[in-house]
Design a protein around this motif. Structure first.
Motif, PDB file in Angstrom:
ATOM      1  N   UNK A 129       0.838  -1.207   0.000  1.00  0.00           N
ATOM      2  CA  UNK A 129       0.000   0.000   0.000  1.00  0.00           C
ATOM      3  C   UNK A 129       0.873   1.257   0.000  1.00  0.00           C
ATOM      4  N   UNK A 130       1.897   1.271   0.850  1.00  0.00           N
ATOM      5  CA  UNK A 130       2.791   2.435   0.905  1.00  0.00           C
ATOM      6  C   UNK A 130       3.551   2.600  -0.411  1.00  0.00           C
ATOM      7  N   UNK A 131       4.074   1.486  -0.950  1.00  0.00           N
ATOM      8  CA  UNK A 131       4.831   1.557  -2.209  1.00  0.00           C
ATOM      9  C   UNK A 131       3.973   2.071  -3.351  1.00  0.00           C
ATOM     10  N   UNK A 132       2.680   1.799  -3.311  1.00  0.00           N
ATOM     11  CA  UNK A 132       1.766   2.232  -4.374  1.00  0.00           C
ATOM     12  C   UNK A 132       1.315   3.681  -4.193  1.00  0.00           C
ATOM     13  N   UNK A 133       1.599   4.285  -3.031  1.00  0.00           N
ATOM     14  CA  UNK A 133       1.272   5.691  -2.835  1.00  0.00           C
ATOM     15  C   UNK A 133       0.348   6.020  -1.685  1.00  0.00           C
ATOM     16  N   UNK A 164      -4.902   3.920   6.760  1.00  0.00           N
ATOM     17  CA  UNK A 164      -4.266   4.615   5.651  1.00  0.00           C
ATOM     18  C   UNK A 164      -5.186   5.647   5.032  1.00  0.00           C
ATOM     19  N   UNK A 165      -4.589   6.493   4.202  1.00  0.00           N
ATOM     20  CA  UNK A 165      -5.313   7.332   3.250  1.00  0.00           C
ATOM     21  C   UNK A 165      -4.769   6.984   1.878  1.00  0.00           C
ATOM     22  N   UNK A 166      -5.665   6.760   0.917  1.00  0.00           N
ATOM     23  CA  UNK A 166      -5.209   6.495  -0.441  1.00  0.00           C
ATOM     24  C   UNK A 166      -4.814   7.825  -1.099  1.00  0.00           C
ATOM     25  N   UNK A 167      -4.248   7.800  -2.293  1.00  0.00           N
ATOM     26  CA  UNK A 167      -3.813   9.051  -2.926  1.00  0.00           C
ATOM     27  C   UNK A 167      -4.957  10.015  -3.272  1.00  0.00           C
ATOM     28  N   UNK A 168      -6.205   9.591  -3.078  1.00  0.00           N
ATOM     29  CA  UNK A 168      -7.359  10.409  -3.410  1.00  0.00           C
ATOM     30  C   UNK A 168      -8.078  10.919  -2.163  1.00  0.00           C
TER      31      UNK A 168
END
Length: 144
Positions: free
Chosen positions: A96-100, A118-122
């Motif tokens: 998840x971290x590696x993907x952003x 987490x928070x996703x990139x959006x």
């Protein structure tokens, strides 16, 4: 009162402001695969128990005609979020971290298992869960 209908399936829809970036993120972070594309307006991702649909919606667009809220892809909070149940939370956190994704707080351990937020990139919040033992049933007294 009984429901007048039987639900046939569940679909998960996530609004994003950049469809290509979202496809890249969700396939890399969670191992989902691209199913169908709906032009430039959406994409279906498969590989979980329910299909995940990414819907291209520009930032600032009206979320619904019945509310004044507009879409904002900075980090935001909503009472509904996704939990991804994984077999190896340490590997899932790395992916998840590696993907952003941005991890929010430390990995925590509970009687039912482990959780990472987490928070996703959006700007959408989500959790990674790794169940242990009987999972959430660890919180319930064993039946006799």
């Amino acid at each position: 009162m009984l429901a007048a209908f039987r639900m046939a399936s569940l679909l998960v829809n996530i609004d994003v402001d950049d469809l290509e970036r979202a496809i890249d993120y969700y396939t890399r972070a969670f191992g989902l695969r691209l199913g169908r594309r709906f032009g430039g307006d959406g994409a279906e991702l498969l590989g979980a128990e329910a299909p995940l649909y990414l819907l291209a919606k520009p930032a600032g667009s009206v979320a619904t005609p019945a509310a004044a809220a507009t879409r904002d892809y900075r980090r935001h909070w909503t009472p509904v979020h996704l939990d991804f149940v994984v077999a190896d939370i340490d590997a899932a956190v790395r992916a998840a971290r590696d993907a952003g994704a941005r991890q929010e707080g430390d990995l925590r351990t509970h009687a039912w298992g482990r959780i990472a937020q987490f928070a996703d990139p959006f700007g959408h919040g989500f959790c990674l869960l790794e169940f242990r033992g009987r999972g959430y049933d660890e919180l319930v007294a064993p039946s006799k």
